[in-house]
Scaffold this motif. Structure first.
Motif, PDB file in Angstrom:
ATOM      1  N   PRO A  74       0.848  -1.172   0.002  1.00  0.00           N
ATOM      2  CA  PRO A  74      -0.038   0.011   0.029  1.00  0.00           C
ATOM      3  C   PRO A  74       0.848   1.363   0.085  1.00  0.00           C
ATOM      4  O   PRO A  74       1.845   1.352   0.730  1.00  0.00           O
ATOM      5  CB  PRO A  74      -0.885  -0.253   1.274  1.00  0.00           C
ATOM      6  N   SER A  75       0.646   2.120  -0.985  1.00  0.00           N
ATOM      7  CA  SER A  75       1.215   3.510  -1.006  1.00  0.00           C
ATOM      8  C   SER A  75       0.237   4.707  -0.661  1.00  0.00           C
ATOM      9  O   SER A  75       0.943   5.700  -0.629  1.00  0.00           O
ATOM     10  CB  SER A  75       1.838   3.721  -2.405  1.00  0.00           C
ATOM     11  N   ALA A  76      -0.900   4.402  -0.418  1.00  0.00           N
ATOM     12  CA  ALA A  76      -1.695   5.598   0.129  1.00  0.00           C
ATOM     13  C   ALA A  76      -2.541   5.172   1.106  1.00  0.00           C
ATOM     14  O   ALA A  76      -2.798   4.150   1.434  1.00  0.00           O
ATOM     15  CB  ALA A  76      -2.721   5.602  -1.279  1.00  0.00           C
ATOM     16  N   LEU A  77      -3.214   6.272   1.663  1.00  0.00           N
ATOM     17  CA  LEU A  77      -4.308   6.168   2.957  1.00  0.00           C
ATOM     18  C   LEU A  77      -5.383   6.846   2.807  1.00  0.00           C
ATOM     19  O   LEU A  77      -5.242   8.107   2.241  1.00  0.00           O
ATOM     20  CB  LEU A  77      -3.192   6.535   4.110  1.00  0.00           C
ATOM     21  N   ILE A  78      -6.382   6.587   3.312  1.00  0.00           N
ATOM     22  CA  ILE A  78      -7.516   7.370   3.106  1.00  0.00           C
ATOM     23  C   ILE A  78      -8.074   7.398   4.701  1.00  0.00           C
ATOM     24  O   ILE A  78      -8.237   6.330   5.386  1.00  0.00           O
ATOM     25  CB  ILE A  78      -8.739   6.684   2.408  1.00  0.00           C
ATOM     26  N   ARG A  79      -8.214   8.650   5.317  1.00  0.00           N
ATOM     27  CA  ARG A  79      -8.625   9.072   6.501  1.00  0.00           C
ATOM     28  C   ARG A  79     -10.202   9.791   6.562  1.00  0.00           C
ATOM     29  O   ARG A  79     -10.134  10.781   5.829  1.00  0.00           O
ATOM     30  CB  ARG A  79      -7.638   9.905   7.247  1.00  0.00           C
ATOM     31  N   LEU A  80     -10.842   9.043   7.209  1.00  0.00           N
ATOM     32  CA  LEU A  80     -12.280   9.692   7.229  1.00  0.00           C
ATOM     33  C   LEU A  80     -12.460  10.598   8.594  1.00  0.00           C
ATOM     34  O   LEU A  80     -11.646  10.483   9.424  1.00  0.00           O
ATOM     35  CB  LEU A  80     -13.384   8.502   7.503  1.00  0.00           C
TER      36      LEU A  80
END
Length: 201
Positions: free
Chosen positions: A142-148
């Protein structure tokens, strides 16, 4: 105009209302295979494009170029809709196709419209509530992250920069009439509860 349209996980009842409208409005509908063609059939005949399942980059590039040449004349003069199972921004070839179209036909505008992704469809089909953080990968690191719920994006970004993240996008009140999209230096210190922060290394 070219629109990459998410068709959902395969059940015709899981098409969005927006998907149905765009399929009806399209001058030509393009799809990558028979399942997608069957999904869109009630709204129009589709042109099936060849997207081979192969690791041969030369063959993939050749097919993408051939498909771009079929789509471009429609997108230049009207509405070309490319229907994709799931969502066009989750592990799909649509972004690569748009890259080639941008090289050859820079005047063609393109965008995506979301569909129900395999991730949310899985949670429903398997009766698995996805709570807390989780990782989605196709096998790659994984190279990306999504934060809610990114109400204090500057604080979050400071921590992520320490972990090697460098690219940031914040979407506030997504798909509401007052939606805002911020990138990197534009990102405010505080944002709405309904905010999503994207970060890439």
């Amino acid at each position: 105009m070219l629109v990459g349209l998410g068709l959902g996980p395969g059940n015709p009842e899981l098409l969005t209302l927006r998907a149905v409208r765009l399929l009806k409005e399209a001058d030509t509908i393009f799809v990558p295979g028979r399942i997608a063609a069957d999904l869109v059939a009630p709204y129009g005949d589709a042109v099936m494009l060849d997207f081979p399942m192969t690791d041969n980059e030369e063959k993939i590039r050749s097919c993408l170029e051939a498909n771009a040449e079929k789509i471009a004349p429609v997108a230049q003069n009207g509405l070309a809709v490319f229907g994709i199972l799931g969502d066009p921004n989750f592990f799909s070839t649509f972004s690569r196709l748009c890259g080639i179209i941008a090289e050859r036909y820079p005047s063609i505008e393109y965008r995506t419209e979301p569909g129900i992704s395999s991730i949310t469809a899985f949670a429903s089909a398997a009766h698995v509530p996805l709570t807390g953080g989780f990782v989605v990968s196709d096998g790659a690191e994984p190279s990306a992250l999504i934060r809610l719920k990114a109400r204090h994006p500057h604080e979050i970004i400071a921590g992520l920069k320490a972990e090697g993240y460098r690219e940031f996008v914040l979407v506030e009140r997504m798909f509401f009439p007052d939606m805002k999209v911020y990138r990197d230096a534009e990102i405010p210190k505080k944002s709405d509860y309904m905010s999503v922060l994207y970060a890439r290394r």
